[in-house]
Design an enzyme around this catalytic site. Structure first.
Site, PDB file in Angstrom:
ATOM      1  CE1 TYR A 210       3.964  -3.686  12.203  1.00 22.26           C
ATOM      2  CE2 TYR A 210       2.752  -2.022  13.427  1.00 22.26           C
ATOM      3  CZ  TYR A 210       3.456  -2.412  12.299  1.00 22.26           C
ATOM      4  OH  TYR A 210       3.658  -1.505  11.286  1.00 22.26           O
TER       5      TYR A 210
ATOM      6  CG  PHE B 240      -1.787   1.147   1.432  1.00 22.87           C
ATOM      7  CD1 PHE B 240      -2.585   1.634   0.418  1.00 22.87           C
ATOM      8  CD2 PHE B 240      -1.810   1.787   2.670  1.00 22.87           C
ATOM      9  CE1 PHE B 240      -3.402   2.751   0.622  1.00 22.87           C
ATOM     10  CE2 PHE B 240      -2.614   2.889   2.888  1.00 22.87           C
ATOM     11  CZ  PHE B 240      -3.415   3.376   1.858  1.00 22.87           C
TER      12      PHE B 240
ATOM     13  CB  VAL C 259       8.297  -6.720  -8.908  1.00 19.67           C
ATOM     14  CG1 VAL C 259       9.092  -7.204  -7.716  1.00 19.67           C
ATOM     15  CG2 VAL C 259       8.782  -7.417 -10.174  1.00 19.67           C
TER      16      VAL C 259
ATOM     17  CB  CYS D  86       7.787  -0.044   2.741  1.00 12.30           C
ATOM     18  SG  CYS D  86       8.005   1.665   2.279  1.00 12.30           S
TER      19      CYS D  86
ATOM     20  CB  VAL E 148       1.097  -4.281 -19.780  1.00 12.26           C
ATOM     21  CG1 VAL E 148       0.918  -3.321 -20.953  1.00 12.26           C
ATOM     22  CG2 VAL E 148       1.796  -5.549 -20.242  1.00 12.26           C
TER      23      VAL E 148
END
Length: 329
Positions: free
Chosen positions: A150, A13, A37, A78, A41
């Site tokens: 986390y 995101f 990845v 990230c 197109v």
């Protein structure tokens, strides 16, 4: 100075938004992800000769990054094991540490050895904690108080990265966002938007809390501001839209962005909390009724940075994306 940036989590995101923004800069970019990845197109980056793509399926604590680090000047990291609302792992902290601490430090150590100038780490406000008293926001000087696996893993990674920076001289920049929203947002924020869009009456008109949020454009703006900024090195920054909202205000803004009526009605917050405890949804009620604010004055002062996007603009962009057929369910 020439910049060649390695972007991890490039299909995520936040990662996709950073990649899109980097097209406006005179730099080369290597987009890395464990997922396929972004060379489809229809991806604008696929047609940009400055962008290269790599799928790295092994990103653990013993992974060899050397073949990808040649010529890299900056890393924007990230990639992470993200917060899980309904965790089922027997030892979640071990899993979070494996990805968010061990794998991050493995990449950072190899980056320092390869001569990378700056390592930008996308952390989380959960390092500070889960809640604030209204009007008393977290700052970078607030004592860390992570409450879940986390947040603990992100805090441990931050401490290890800053120590590595002091040891090696590689610039370390840490950014702690609160909840991030924008086009393509998922999870609870998307669920909330869909409830508002469908016109469900919500008993939240009386909630007078304050919460900080950050839209994608503002988060990306701060990340790019930090690149090569001398005052961003070895620093931690909190980030937000610069306008804290009550839950009632947020829902009204969402309704306006979606061009639907705001259907809120008053109900005592204490009653909401009691009802939530009875049905086992206390954590949800705490987020809806509690406050979590951050102070962004350090970034404004040190970096001369101002959020370029208002809350209303961020929600308009989010709502416009939600209206697309693939997101309207």
């Amino acid at each position: 100075m020439n910049q060649t940036i390695l972007l991890t989590g490039a299909t995520g995101f936040v990662g996709k938004a950073i990649g899109k923004a980097l097209q406006q800069r005179a730099c080369d970019v290597l987009c890395v992800s464990r997922q396929p990845v972004m060379h489809q197109v229809d991806s604008p980056m696929a047609k940009d000769a400055r962008f290269k793509f790599a799928q790295v399926t092994d990103t653990g604590k013993s992974s060899d990054w050397n073949s990808l680090l040649a010529g890299i000047t900056h890393i924007i990291h990230c990639a992470a094991r993200v917060h899980v609302m309904n965790e089922t792992a027997a030892d979640p902290l071990a899993l979070f540490r494996e990805v968010n601490v061990d794998a991050t430090l493995n990449l950072a150590r190899q980056a320092a050895a390869a001569g990378v100038r700056q390592f930008i780490f996308i952390s989380s406000v959960k390092v500070n904690g889960e809640a604030t008293a209204k009007g008393l926001p977290f700052s970078e000087d607030s004592a860390p108080h992570p409450e879940d696996a986390y947040g603990i893993s992100k805090h441990e990674a931050e401490q290890a990265l800053l120590a590595l920076g002091r040891e090696t001289g590689m610039g370390i920049t840490i950014i702690r966002p609160p909840l991030v929203y924008g086009p393509g947002v998922k999870a609870n924020f998307l669920s909330m938007l869909r409830w508002v869009k469908k016109g469900f009456p919500l008993p939240l008109a009386s909630v007078d809390n304050r919460r900080s949020f950050v839209c994608l454009d503002n988060l990306v703006s701060l990340i790019l501001t930090c690149i090569d900024h001398p005052k961003a090195m070895q620093e931690v920054f909190l980030v937000s839209d610069g306008q804290d909202l009550s839950t009632a205000q947020l829902l009204k803004y969402c309704a306006s962005a979606l061009q639907v009526p705001s259907r809120l009605f008053p109900f005592p917050p204490g009653g909401l909390m009691l009802a939530a405890r009875i049905v086992g949804k206390q954590s949800v009620a705490e987020r809806l009724c509690g406050s979590l604010q951050v102070d962004i004055s350090k970034a404004q002062r040190l970096l001369d940075w101002t959020p370029p996007c208002t809350v209303q603009q961020g929600l308009q962009a989010t709502a416009a994306a939600l209206k697309q057929p693939s997101n309207s369910a």
